[in-house]
Design a protein around this motif. Structure first.
Motif, short mmCIF file in Angstrom:
data_model
loop_
_atom_site.label_atom_id
_atom_site.label_comp_id
_atom_site.label_asym_id
_atom_site.label_seq_id
_atom_site.Cartn_x
_atom_site.Cartn_y
_atom_site.Cartn_z
N ASP A 162 0.83 -1.20 0.00
CA ASP A 162 0.00 0.00 0.00
C ASP A 162 0.87 1.26 0.00
OD1 ASP A 162 1.03 -0.41 2.53
OD2 ASP A 162 -0.74 0.34 3.58
N MET A 163 1.92 1.27 -0.80
CA MET A 163 2.81 2.44 -0.83
C MET A 163 2.06 3.76 -0.95
SD MET A 163 6.20 2.00 -0.52
CE MET A 163 7.12 3.15 -1.55
N PRO A 164 1.07 3.90 -1.85
CA PRO A 164 0.37 5.19 -1.95
C PRO A 164 -0.36 5.58 -0.67
CG PRO A 164 0.00 3.88 -3.92
CD PRO A 164 0.65 2.97 -2.91
N GLY A 165 -0.62 4.64 0.21
CA GLY A 165 -1.29 4.95 1.47
C GLY A 165 -0.36 5.37 2.58
N LEU A 166 0.94 5.32 2.32
CA LEU A 166 1.93 5.68 3.34
C LEU A 166 2.25 7.17 3.27
CD1 LEU A 166 4.44 2.70 2.96
CD2 LEU A 166 2.40 2.85 4.42
N SER A 167 2.70 7.71 4.37
CA SER A 167 3.11 9.11 4.39
C SER A 167 4.36 9.30 3.55
CB SER A 167 3.39 9.55 5.83
OG SER A 167 4.54 8.89 6.33
N ALA A 168 4.64 10.54 3.22
CA ALA A 168 5.83 10.84 2.42
C ALA A 168 7.10 10.39 3.13
CB ALA A 168 5.89 12.34 2.12
N SER A 169 7.18 10.62 4.43
CA SER A 169 8.38 10.23 5.17
C SER A 169 8.52 8.72 5.23
CB SER A 169 8.35 10.82 6.58
OG SER A 169 7.22 10.34 7.32
N HIS A 170 7.39 8.01 5.37
CA HIS A 170 7.43 6.54 5.42
C HIS A 170 7.87 5.97 4.08
CE1 HIS A 170 5.27 2.68 7.01
NE2 HIS A 170 6.49 2.43 6.55
N GLN A 171 7.35 6.51 2.99
CA GLN A 171 7.76 6.03 1.66
C GLN A 171 9.25 6.26 1.44
OE1 GLN A 171 5.43 6.29 -1.86
NE2 GLN A 171 3.62 7.10 -0.81
N LEU A 172 9.72 7.43 1.83
CA LEU A 172 11.15 7.73 1.67
C LEU A 172 11.99 6.78 2.51
CD1 LEU A 172 13.41 9.43 0.49
CD2 LEU A 172 13.04 11.08 2.35
N ASP A 173 11.56 6.50 3.73
CA ASP A 173 12.29 5.57 4.59
C ASP A 173 12.37 4.19 3.96
OD1 ASP A 173 12.74 7.52 6.48
OD2 ASP A 173 11.15 6.85 7.85
N GLU A 174 11.28 3.73 3.37
CA GLU A 174 11.26 2.41 2.74
C GLU A 174 12.29 2.32 1.60
OE1 GLU A 174 9.80 -0.45 3.18
OE2 GLU A 174 8.41 0.02 4.81
N ILE A 175 12.36 3.39 0.81
CA ILE A 175 13.23 3.36 -0.37
C ILE A 175 14.68 3.68 0.00
CG2 ILE A 175 13.62 4.36 -2.65
CD1 ILE A 175 10.56 4.96 -2.70
N SER A 176 14.89 4.76 0.72
CA SER A 176 16.26 5.14 1.07
C SER A 176 16.88 4.14 2.03
CB SER A 176 16.30 6.54 1.68
OG SER A 176 15.54 6.60 2.87
N GLY A 177 16.05 3.57 2.92
CA GLY A 177 16.56 2.55 3.84
C GLY A 177 17.08 1.33 3.11
N GLN A 178 16.36 0.92 2.06
CA GLN A 178 16.82 -0.23 1.29
C GLN A 178 18.05 0.09 0.46
OE1 GLN A 178 16.44 -3.12 1.73
NE2 GLN A 178 16.26 -4.41 -0.08
N GLN A 179 18.17 1.33 0.00
CA GLN A 179 19.39 1.73 -0.69
C GLN A 179 20.61 1.49 0.20
OE1 GLN A 179 18.74 1.92 -4.00
NE2 GLN A 179 19.88 3.84 -4.21
N GLU A 180 20.50 1.91 1.46
CA GLU A 180 21.62 1.76 2.38
C GLU A 180 21.93 0.29 2.66
OE1 GLU A 180 23.72 4.08 3.42
OE2 GLU A 180 22.57 5.35 2.05
N ARG A 181 20.89 -0.52 2.83
CA ARG A 181 21.11 -1.94 3.09
C ARG A 181 21.79 -2.62 1.91
NH1 ARG A 181 17.04 -0.36 6.30
NH2 ARG A 181 16.50 -1.55 8.17
N LEU A 182 21.35 -2.30 0.71
CA LEU A 182 21.93 -2.94 -0.48
C LEU A 182 23.36 -2.47 -0.71
CD1 LEU A 182 18.80 -2.87 -2.82
CD2 LEU A 182 19.73 -4.83 -1.57
#
Length: 283
Positions: A162-182
């Motif tokens: 439900d990405m479109p249902g998440l807040s802007a900060s939550h969406q950014l955390d999901e994407i930028s957080g995975q960038q760092e992990r990878l």
């Protein structure tokens, strides 16, 4: 999603991941089956010359599968130009050559026999990984990456459908957080984002840009257990189509294996006269 994913949740995830793709598709293509590879060729992303695909080994190990013909040399200028300042959403690559692109998502299944298949078949793959589904065995995907045929892209930390249902900060955390992990686990910096379930909105695109990625990748076809799901009633591949698969095993494939599913996918591609190319050379 926590550190573990329940069987029920996996079922929902698998069912949902095949939805949300671009809904347009053209007429089916025809043509002769690609001829077996001869000589040597270069692995994606490197200058290393590798040995010829063993046609007899492929036939015996993978239910009569044939080697793929080499993809044509990519153009000097990529057909799709991506930019972090204005991320593009794409589901196919504009081209006329009978080439498709195979992408694999999530990371639920970690079958070592699939690593061997990648080495044997020598087909380029783009894999989009979600941390919640790979953190129990990061090394598996490192081994896939080390084959030289696999590029790693971003599929969020927890795989929220439900990405479109998440807040802007939550969406950014999901994407930028995975960038760092990878980056940490594989020393690679993805530039393509695959939204879980194909679900995204303007906030997702903005988050992709802020995280430094350059594009959002959807798909034209998705591979099921034994057959492909097309986006229209015209069941056929078109040049430049992006095909979606998932890391799945017997629990999701009614007892079948990842290798069996991928063998069927490759046969579908060959039967329509196509070969497979490295997406990162075109996008």
């Amino acid at each position: 999603m926590g550190s573990a994913v329940s069987v029920a949740a996996l079922g929902s995830l698998v069912a949902a991941c095949g939805r949300g793709a671009d809904q347009s598709a053209g007429a089916p293509m025809s043509g002769a089956l690609a001829s077996p590879i001869s000589g040597t060729r270069t692995s994606p992303g490197s200058a290393t010359t590798i040995s010829v695909v063993d046609a007899e080994l492929i036939r015996r190990r993978y239910r009569g599968l044939k080697p793929f013909a080499p993809a044509p040399t990519p153009l000097a200028v990529k057909p799709i130009t991506l930019s972090a300042s204005d991320p593009k959403v794409f589901s196919h690559v504009p081209m006329t050559d009978k080439v498709v692109f195979v992408t694999i998502d999530d990371g639920i299944e970690k079958d070592p026999r699939f690593i061997q298949m990648v080495k044997d078949v020598q087909v380029p793959l783009t894999i989009s990984l979600a941390d919640v589904l790979i953190r129990d065995d990061y090394a598996y995907f490192e081994k896939l990456h080390e084959t030289g045929y696999v590029s790693i892209q971003n599929h969020t930390v927890t795989h929220p459908l439900d990405m479109p249902g998440l807040s802007a900060s939550h969406q950014l955390d999901e994407i930028s957080g995975q960038q760092e992990r990878l980056r940490k686990e594989y020393g690679t910096t993805p530039y393509i984002f695959r939204p879980p379930g194909g679900n995204y909105d303007a906030t997702t695109i903005d988050s992709v840009s802020k995280a430094g990625l350059k594009g959002l990748m959807l798909w034209k076809e998705s591979m099921q257990i034994a057959d492909m799901q097309y986006q229209t009633s015209v069941h056929g591949l078109n040049p430049g189509d992006i095909i979606l698969c998932h890391f799945r095993g017997p629990a999701q494939l009614h007892g079948e294996t990842m290798v069996h599913m991928m063998t069927r996918l490759y046969k579908h591609i060959q039967a329509q006269g196509f070969t497979v190319a490295d997406l990162t050379k075109y996008v």
